[in-house]
Scaffold this motif. Structure first.
Motif, PDB file in Angstrom:
ATOM      1  N   MET A  27       0.864  -1.202   0.000  1.00 21.89           N
ATOM      2  CA  MET A  27       0.000   0.000   0.000  1.00 21.89           C
ATOM      3  C   MET A  27       0.889   1.236   0.000  1.00 21.89           C
ATOM      4  O   MET A  27       1.599   1.512   0.965  1.00 21.89           O
ATOM      5  N   SER A  28       0.870   1.961  -1.113  1.00 21.91           N
ATOM      6  CA  SER A  28       1.706   3.165  -1.184  1.00 21.91           C
ATOM      7  C   SER A  28       1.010   4.320  -0.485  1.00 21.91           C
ATOM      8  O   SER A  28      -0.183   4.288  -0.249  1.00 21.91           O
ATOM      9  N   TRP A  64       0.569   8.729   0.159  1.00 18.67           N
ATOM     10  CA  TRP A  64       0.580  10.032  -0.510  1.00 18.67           C
ATOM     11  C   TRP A  64       1.808  10.815  -0.048  1.00 18.67           C
ATOM     12  O   TRP A  64       1.735  11.723   0.765  1.00 18.67           O
ATOM     13  N   TRP A 106      -8.198  11.450  -7.896  1.00 17.88           N
ATOM     14  CA  TRP A 106      -9.046  10.939  -8.992  1.00 17.88           C
ATOM     15  C   TRP A 106     -10.270  11.806  -9.156  1.00 17.88           C
ATOM     16  O   TRP A 106     -10.679  12.132 -10.264  1.00 17.88           O
ATOM     17  N   ARG A 139      -5.810   6.873 -15.666  1.00 15.54           N
ATOM     18  CA  ARG A 139      -5.630   5.552 -15.051  1.00 15.54           C
ATOM     19  C   ARG A 139      -5.062   4.541 -16.058  1.00 15.54           C
ATOM     20  O   ARG A 139      -4.167   3.752 -15.736  1.00 15.54           O
ATOM     21  N   GLY A 184      -1.235   4.771 -16.377  1.00 14.81           N
ATOM     22  CA  GLY A 184      -0.565   4.808 -15.077  1.00 14.81           C
ATOM     23  C   GLY A 184       0.940   4.696 -15.145  1.00 14.81           C
ATOM     24  O   GLY A 184       1.645   5.453 -14.485  1.00 14.81           O
ATOM     25  N   GLU A 185       1.467   3.787 -15.950  1.00 16.67           N
ATOM     26  CA  GLU A 185       2.910   3.529 -15.968  1.00 16.67           C
ATOM     27  C   GLU A 185       3.715   4.739 -16.424  1.00 16.67           C
ATOM     28  O   GLU A 185       4.866   4.905 -16.023  1.00 16.67           O
ATOM     29  N   ASP A 211      -4.535  10.723  -4.008  1.00 10.60           N
ATOM     30  CA  ASP A 211      -4.624   9.271  -4.217  1.00 10.60           C
ATOM     31  C   ASP A 211      -3.289   8.774  -4.744  1.00 10.60           C
ATOM     32  O   ASP A 211      -2.920   9.082  -5.883  1.00 10.60           O
ATOM     33  N   ASP A 241      -2.328   6.105  -5.928  1.00  7.18           N
ATOM     34  CA  ASP A 241      -2.320   5.222  -7.107  1.00  7.18           C
ATOM     35  C   ASP A 241      -2.539   5.979  -8.418  1.00  7.18           C
ATOM     36  O   ASP A 241      -2.659   5.365  -9.468  1.00  7.18           O
ATOM     37  N   PRO A 287       2.908   6.142 -10.511  1.00 11.47           N
ATOM     38  CA  PRO A 287       4.014   5.506  -9.775  1.00 11.47           C
ATOM     39  C   PRO A 287       5.050   6.536  -9.312  1.00 11.47           C
ATOM     40  O   PRO A 287       5.752   6.287  -8.342  1.00 11.47           O
TER      41      PRO A 287
END
Ligand SMILES: [Mn+2]
Length: 348
Positions: free
Chosen positions: A1-2, A4, A100, A111, A114-115, A127, A129, A132
């Motif tokens: 779990m990353s 913020w 988001w 989304r 993302g990469e 958020d 997510d 990265p």
């Protein structure tokens, strides 16, 4: 779990972007001075650093009247309805948000990429997510502060005073607007140092003040009058609320881009500790909703409106925050008043 939190340096983000050709920069819906200034400054720097690169900003949710004047020939697009950027991006940068919700209808588009996405922000909540690569400068008054460092890295400059004036004025705009033209509690030595360096680079303060703070359409003052006319005081006059319904906005001949920035007006009253602006909005994704904007006074007995907004799924800064509720204003108002009372009970 990353979390913020910053997990990447601006040098690493600059290195990631160095060989990218088609770079899309996005920010929160209904961009303000910091969102517009940070995104446009970044595309100007990116395009200046490479002749073949095509970096551009894609705005959503209505843009301020002064945007064209501020942007000049910096490349930007305004996405109408539910449209998304129709280019084949090899990198995406999200500035002045990492939420988001605030990305509104382009959230899904981001989304899916993302990469290749990086976030540069200064808000206390977001958020993790969304990307990265996160650079979250939580102690900064404006997103343009970390963006300025990134721009210097991209252009190989040592000081903001060396910036081309077309970039310096975009950064100055974000710094000035997010501090309420250097009035709010988020001003700091770093803010004034950067402002001074940008003035050395040739920024014309009166010109920007006239363009942005004194560049409203008459309808904006009429809609401000609608907001002020709705003023109510609660909790021993410590809490001010104002509302703007779609009907009131229409009556003023205004649009959704004319309604931002009224929340701080309630703080002009001596007894008021926190000022709440509730605006009826239509989200592209899910129908009628209420945008809540919160401002509080710093100092003893300060109400931390980031903590208050978090109770309703929003966030921001200690003295300036916001949330969006998927309910009409008449339901949103008791919810926000209850959240403030709850905060005060927990912080006697
Ligand atoms: Mn900002």
């Amino acid at each position: 779990m990353s979390a913020w939190e910053t997990n990447t340096t601006l040098e690493d983000i600059a290195a990631f972007l160095a060989d990218k050709e088609c770079i899309v920069v996005v920010t929160h819906a209904r961009p303000d001075g910091d969102a517009a200034g940070s995104s446009l400054a970044l595309v100007r720097a990116l395009n200046r650093a490479s002749k073949t690169r095509r970096a551009s900003v894609w705005f959503t949710g209505g843009v301020p009247a002064w945007l064209d004047t501020l942007a000049g020939d910096a490349p930007f697009h305004t996405l109408e309805g539910d449209k998304t950027p129709d280019v084949d991006a090899d990198a995406v940068v999200v500035v002045d948000t990492g939420s988001w919700k605030q990305l509104d209808h382009i959230a899904e588009w981001v989304r899916e990429r993302g990469e290749i996405t990086s976030v540069i922000d200064h808000h206390l909540e977001g958020d993790p997510d969304v990307a990265p690569r996160l650079h979250i400068a939580k102690t900064c008054a404006a997103a343009v502060q970390p963006v300025c460092e990134l721009v210097l890295e991209i252009l190989g400059l040592d000081s903001p005073s060396q910036l081309p004036v077309s970039i310096a004025e975009l950064i100055y705009t974000g710094l000035a607007t997010d501090t309420g033209w250097f009035r709010h509690s988020n001003v700091s030595p770093a803010v004034f140092t950067l402002a001074g360096q940008l003035l050395e680079a040739g920024v014309n303060h009166p010109k920007l003040l006239a363009t942005i703070d004194q560049g409203d359409r008459p309808a904006r003052l009429r809609v401000m009058a609608e907001a002020l006319g709705s003023l109510e005081l609660h909790d021993r006059d410590r809490v001010a609320t104002m509302i703007l319904t779609k009907e009131a906005i229409h009556r003023a001949g205004a649009g959704s881009s004319d309604t931002g920035g009224f929340s701080e007006l309630g703080l002009k009253i001596a007894s008021v500790r926190v000022s709440v602006m509730l605006t009826e909005v239509e989200l592209a994704s899910n129908g009628p909703a209420t945008k809540i904007s919160l401002r509080s006074k710093a100092g003893p007995g300060m109400i931390d409106v980031n903590e208050v907004a978090k109770k309703l799924g929003g966030g921001g800064h200690a003295n300036a925050s916001g949330a969006r509720l998927g309910v009409p204003i008449e339901q949103a108002k008791p919810q926000i008043l209850a959240a403030i009372l709850e905060y005060e009970k927990d912080h006697p």
